[in-house]
Design a protein around this motif. Structure first.
Motif, short mmCIF file in Angstrom:
data_model
loop_
_atom_site.label_atom_id
_atom_site.label_comp_id
_atom_site.label_asym_id
_atom_site.label_seq_id
_atom_site.Cartn_x
_atom_site.Cartn_y
_atom_site.Cartn_z
N ASP A 239 56.37 32.85 83.17
CA ASP A 239 56.01 33.45 84.46
C ASP A 239 54.62 34.08 84.46
O ASP A 239 54.05 34.30 85.54
CB ASP A 239 57.03 34.52 84.83
N SER A 242 51.72 32.56 86.59
CA SER A 242 51.96 32.57 88.03
C SER A 242 51.94 33.98 88.61
O SER A 242 51.34 34.23 89.66
CB SER A 242 53.31 31.90 88.35
N PHE A 243 52.63 34.92 87.94
CA PHE A 243 52.76 36.28 88.47
C PHE A 243 51.67 37.22 87.98
O PHE A 243 51.46 38.27 88.57
CB PHE A 243 54.13 36.85 88.08
N GLY A 244 51.00 36.83 86.88
CA GLY A 244 49.99 37.70 86.29
C GLY A 244 50.55 38.45 85.10
O GLY A 244 51.69 38.93 85.14
N TRP A 245 49.75 38.59 84.05
CA TRP A 245 50.22 39.25 82.83
C TRP A 245 50.52 40.73 83.07
O TRP A 245 51.32 41.32 82.35
CB TRP A 245 49.17 39.10 81.73
N ALA A 246 49.87 41.33 84.06
CA ALA A 246 50.08 42.76 84.32
C ALA A 246 51.14 43.02 85.40
O ALA A 246 51.35 44.17 85.79
CB ALA A 246 48.76 43.41 84.74
N SER A 247 51.81 41.98 85.87
CA SER A 247 52.82 42.16 86.91
C SER A 247 54.05 42.87 86.35
O SER A 247 54.33 42.79 85.15
CB SER A 247 53.23 40.80 87.50
N LEU A 248 54.77 43.56 87.22
CA LEU A 248 55.96 44.29 86.80
C LEU A 248 56.99 43.34 86.19
O LEU A 248 57.65 43.68 85.19
CB LEU A 248 56.56 45.04 87.99
N ARG A 249 57.14 42.17 86.77
CA ARG A 249 58.13 41.19 86.29
C ARG A 249 57.83 40.78 84.85
O ARG A 249 58.71 40.82 83.98
CB ARG A 249 58.12 39.97 87.20
N VAL A 250 56.57 40.42 84.59
CA VAL A 250 56.20 39.94 83.26
C VAL A 250 56.23 41.08 82.25
O VAL A 250 56.75 40.92 81.13
CB VAL A 250 54.80 39.28 83.30
N THR A 434 46.96 30.34 81.89
CA THR A 434 46.20 31.52 82.33
C THR A 434 44.71 31.21 82.39
O THR A 434 44.01 31.56 83.36
CB THR A 434 46.46 32.71 81.39
#
Length: 531
Positions: A239, A242-250, A434
């Motif tokens: 993920d 797609s979501f970004g390495w700093a996203s809450l999900r990741v 990325t």
């Protein structure tokens, strides 16, 4: 004879017999070949499915953002299964484990072919991936458990050719099966070889009873922590682009991986009967071999991802044509394999590792200068270098990591060694995506600024006719000109970002040789000798 000895209690005797010169029987070699066949099908399955994901998506009505789960489900289950191979080998024995695994893999393949919706396909892919994940380390541990030191180079080469040739021929096999028959044959093709491998291995591999004490001693909490940690890591890596390495999900997924991973390590190190034996990392050479395997995974998975990515999106080739172009790597590998075997028995493994990783890095570096017109001819030399070097990247590190482990640590060590290569591939693919998607935007902006500044060379390089560009010079670009330039800019930016990804994995591969001076010299025995 080796094949009549019970495992693993008599492994020491098997090695001693072999090192005194007693021949290995045809039953041992043939049983090992059946194991390699099963491993080849497990690795091939990933690649042949990858080439036909759009066909599967259309046939089963899978949403675009869900399509990658067809591959991710398999890889997650495989990564969880790989480190468990040592425990399962101790519990069931090598013969029973392989036969069960290849049987389940074959049945799951039939289930995938019979799937009529997304949910059933993913369920079968999880089962297929778990079974397939145990086949790979089982084969590499068999090299050191079934063969004496003087024959391990040949056995490792056979296993290595199967392990790295499968990803090379996968695209052409997958493209041909889908184009000639249907996507169902991507899975049906596993059935006959799976049955043959199961019957052959059952008849020829060593026998021993189930170790019920091992079953009673399993640490369920450690097992659950390991499974959650590896699953969270794989999903997080998938993920991140797609979501970004700093996203809450990741960050949540990577945090869960770290938490469960630490819990697993802490509990395993205190356990009298660990699920995965981590003491192998106390050996410096094993640790270095695992790092080399990790870096090789980045290069192998990365190169077999970037080539079809470039050929499909930039050159517009179909799956079958991509497979034909990529076949060069496999051919070079097969031609170089006998040379690698001969040298592996005579030359210091540190020097061979330096040669292998140096050549592989050179092949990656040459691919970092592609243009929008690069095709088969320009890809020939980089592919030859990479293909010819693969066995030199695989044989010496395998011996380095596993060749001197005590017998009771070999199966666990093989699982960890192969896990590192798969983890390297997973992390490498996440880094590559990325780089491509982040750098692509930057490159597009730079190209656009150069065009607005009137740079004729940049305009011609991306495909804008010189006369047309000069005619527009000094005036605001018309809507028609912008519509014509936009896809050209996007393609040029994509090519440059792909080149950045090639350069990244080339640098990582070259940097791996910096570990070689730290190899413990006293642990690098000449082939055919014992310490």
């Amino acid at each position: 004879m080796i094949e009549t000895l019970p495992l693993p209690e008599s492994l020491s005797s098997a090695r001693v017999e072999g090192e005194h010169g007693r021949a290995v029987s045809w039953r041992t070699w043939t049983g090992f070949l059946f194991m390699c066949l099963g491993m080849f099908m497990a690795i091939l399955d990933i690649q042949i499915v990858a080439t036909s994901l759009p066909t599967i998506q259309k046939a089963l009505g899978i949403a675009t953002d869900q399509m990658s789960w067809v591959q991710t489900a398999y890889l997650i289950a495989e990564i969880v299964a790989i480190p468990l191979t040592g425990y399962l080998t101790r519990l069931l024995g090598m013969r029973r484990l392989f036969v069960v695994a290849i049987t389940v893999f074959t049945l799951a393949s039939a289930g995938c072919a019979a799937s009529h919706d997304f949910t059933s396909l993913i369920a079968w892919r999880v089962l297929q991936g778990f079974a397939g994940g145990t086949l790979i380390p089982a084969v590499f541990s068999a090299v050191f458990l079934m063969f004496p030191l003087r024959l391990q180079g040949i056995a490792t080469t056979i296993a290595g050719v199967a392990a790295v040739f499968a990803p090379t021929v996968g695209p052409i096999v997958g493209g041909w099966l889908t184009q000639t028959y249907s996507w169902h044959w991507l899975f049906l093709v596993n059935i006959v070889p799976g049955i043959i491998a199961a019957i052959g291995a059952a008849a020829l591999l060593p026998r021993r009873p189930v170790d019920r004490a091992e079953l009673r001693s399993v640490d369920a909490l450690a097992l659950a922590a390991m499974a959650v940690a590896l699953t969270a890591l794989e999903i997080g890596l998938k993920d991140a682009p797609s979501f970004g390495w700093a996203s809450l999900r990741v960050l949540s997924l990577l945090g869960l991986f770290a938490l469960c991973g630490l819990a697993f390590v802490a509990r395993t190190l205190r356990s009298v009967h660990p699920v995965v034996e981590l003491r192998s990392f106390a050996d410096r050479n094993f640790t270095i071999g695992c790092i080399l395997s990790f870096v090789l995974g980045i290069g192998l998975f990365g190169s077999t991802y970037l080539m079809p990515f470039f050929l499909g999106l930039v050159r517009g080739h179909g799956a079958l044509e991509i497979g034909k172009i990529m076949l060069v790597t496999g051919m070079a590998q097969l031609l170089a394999a006998p040379v690698a075997v001969a040298l592996e028995r005579r030359v210091d493994p540190r020097l061979l590792t330096l040669l292998g990783f140096g050549m592989f890095a050179a092949g990656l570096w040459l691919s970092a200068s592609q243009t929008k017109d690069t095709d088969f001819a320009q890809m020939m030399l980089p592919q030859v270098l990479r293909g010819a070097s693969i066995m030199f990247c695989l044989l010496p590190p395998t011996r380095l990591a596993l060749g001197r482990l005590p017998n009771h640590l070999v199966a666990d060590g093989s699982g960890l060694f192969n896990l590192m290569r798969n983890l390297g591939g997973a992390i490498g693919l996440a880094l590559i995506d990325t780089v491509i998607f982040s750098r692509g935007t930057d490159h597009a902006r730079t190209i656009g600024e150069s065009l607005r500044a009137g740079d004729v060379d940049v305009a011609v390089s991306i495909g804008i006719p010189r006369e047309l560009f000069l005619a527009q010079a000094g005036r605001p670009a018309s809507e028609a000109a912008q519509n014509m330039a936009r896809p050209l800019i996007e393609k040029a930016a994509l090519v440059q970002s792909i080149n950045d990804a090639w350069m990244m994995i080339a640098v990582l591969t070259a940097a791996a040789v910096l570990l070689l001076p730290f190899v413990a010299k006293s642990r690098v025995a000449a082939p055919g000798q014992t310490e």
